[in-house]
Design a protein around this motif. Sequence first.
Motif, PDB file in Angstrom:
ATOM      1  N   ARG A 163       0.801  -1.302   0.096  1.00 42.24           N
ATOM      2  CA  ARG A 163       0.058  -0.085  -0.007  1.00 42.24           C
ATOM      3  C   ARG A 163       1.072   1.257   0.084  1.00 42.24           C
ATOM      4  N   GLY A 164       0.800   2.083  -1.002  1.00 41.41           N
ATOM      5  CA  GLY A 164       1.419   3.263  -1.029  1.00 41.41           C
ATOM      6  C   GLY A 164       2.663   3.349  -1.544  1.00 41.41           C
ATOM      7  N   PHE A 165       3.348   2.023  -1.810  1.00 41.86           N
ATOM      8  CA  PHE A 165       4.653   1.980  -2.662  1.00 41.86           C
ATOM      9  C   PHE A 165       4.752   2.653  -3.988  1.00 41.86           C
TER      10      PHE A 165
ATOM     11  N   THR B  88      -4.057   0.316  -5.356  1.00 40.92           N
ATOM     12  CA  THR B  88      -3.994   0.404  -6.539  1.00 40.92           C
ATOM     13  C   THR B  88      -3.785  -0.961  -7.084  1.00 40.92           C
TER      14      THR B  88
ATOM     15  N   GLU C 266      -0.286  -2.061  -6.955  1.00 41.24           N
ATOM     16  CA  GLU C 266       0.244  -2.580  -5.735  1.00 41.24           C
ATOM     17  C   GLU C 266      -0.462  -4.161  -5.477  1.00 41.24           C
TER      18      GLU C 266
ATOM     19  N   THR D  89       2.569   4.626  -5.471  1.00 38.65           N
ATOM     20  CA  THR D  89       1.928   5.611  -6.005  1.00 38.65           C
ATOM     21  C   THR D  89       2.601   6.465  -7.068  1.00 38.65           C
TER      22      THR D  89
END
Lengths: 399, 171
Positions: free
Chosen positions: A300-302, A337, A340, A304
């Motif tokens: 998560r958030g890796f 996403t 991800e 973006t």
Amino acid sequence: MMLEFMRNKLVDVARLNEDTLSIHGVLDDSIYNLELDFKVNINDLVCSAIEGRWLRWTTPQCPQALTFLKEADGFCLSEGIDNKIHKTVGRRACRHFANLFIECAYAARETVKLLHWQEAVENEPSLSFKDFLEKDSVGGIPAADVMEPVEPVKKPEPITSPVVSEKSSGGVSSVADASFIGNDGKSDSTGFVIDLHLHTSPASPCASSSVDAMIKEAKRIGLDGICLSDHNYVWSPDVVRDLRKKHDFLVLRANEIVTEQGDMLVYGFYEDVQGIIKLAELKKRVAAVGGFVVAAHPFRGFLTFGADDVGLTTEKAMAREMFKWVDGVETLNGKVTATENGLAQNVAKGLALTATGGSDAHDISTVGTYATTFEHEINSEEELLSALKEGKCRPVTFR
Amino acid sequence: MSNNILKFSMNRSTSVEKINATCLRSVCRLQDSFTDAEVAIEVKMPDLEIVAISGHLQHVYNDEVKNLDERLQKVIGIRVGSGMLKIIKGLMGEDKNLEQLVYMVEECCHGVILTLTKKVLLKAPDDEAGKFAFYSKMVKKNIRLYDRCAGFAKGTPLVAELEAEEGGEKA
Ligand SMILES: [Zn+2]
């Protein structure tokens, strides 16, 4: 040395009159430039007349943020207000305005402490600032008028016997076929489908729908069961048994626990863990009672910024410390996403770890977006646990 | 009353530099009427892991943080990204006199995220139509941005395409 990014924030506080401070804040960085002006009442820290200005912004819609700043008018800027600023100014207007507003609120509090001390010194010239603040622990500042939602009472109760589902064997019959394992993300929902990851209010402070509403929605959209995975929260087996009876629906328990390496979903482990636990320690405790640890949304958030920007390959991702400790990987999570989730799928495949799916829903609109389908019907937490351990499941897009 | 003379001022500056091919260094400095503080972190690509940290904090009325360096070292190994704040707080502790330091670690991390964001934003076209398409695509690719600020609020122009697709898929 070459500077890649710089953010400067400046806050000034002047005393406009006997009762009022005037605050001026500027945030200027490589991307944004914005300003805030407002007034604060010295006696109660209530702010008013908030005005904002943009000099530089990004999207064509950013200027709209200014109209939402006034939602913070009337906030009491005492300690503990930061979360409310994030939730209103940050969410409705812009997170960068919220960031500056929080600095301004801090400056207002510090100024009020100083002013109150200066008043006190008139009567007691030897009183140091530090002593004044220690005597009057809040420096004459009113208590927060904003309370975060009250944490529900937590009653960890070790489970003594497998909870038997009251559910009649409705739902989809189980189908075992060759493509069952290692076929991530296929949009079908044959088998016995459970959303293994969702949150309810008030057990998870960040969720907004009640457990009853979540169950009703899960039933309505045709899931076969759900697993309550509230943050660092242990549901009482009795409450869950009652819920199951009340709704005639399979309701199971999990727990999403924060570790230093991110969030972990644990199944078959009913210890009430608070604060941050080291993943290695969590794994030890879960293994001791025969539970199962799944890395929740591991990337998560890796991504973006796109995997290329940070150069994260599947091989490098697989080498992450966290994967040494988990039994499974959540490869379809509703809050991240597609890229991800894709990376999580590659890692799970590469390391031959069980893959699961869950919506991570925090309200009814997203229950069951992703779920996990099992080869056989699941009727209890014990059956869930053995199916996970045997890997007789796969993640699916459901809704 | 000399209302044009400031009662309190503060200045916080965060800067990020590349120290080698795989490492960023992010430094947050704070000076206000009562505080003088600095926190610096080093973050390794590609997984944005904190590999080094240092700092100092002087404050007029708060007690000195006794084991400041030890507290800071606790965040070594954590990853800059979503969910980091509760991990940082949980590891460093939530004592009153640590709050500023925890906030500064967080600001350093934000600096890193904004550095990467800046690189992406540099690709945005200059004309209005191009910008519109660029940001519409960005929110589609990063669903977490949806309805999280005025620019990408529900029912607003930049998310129209995303909402149309979602509606069609889920109806
Ligand atoms: Zn979750």
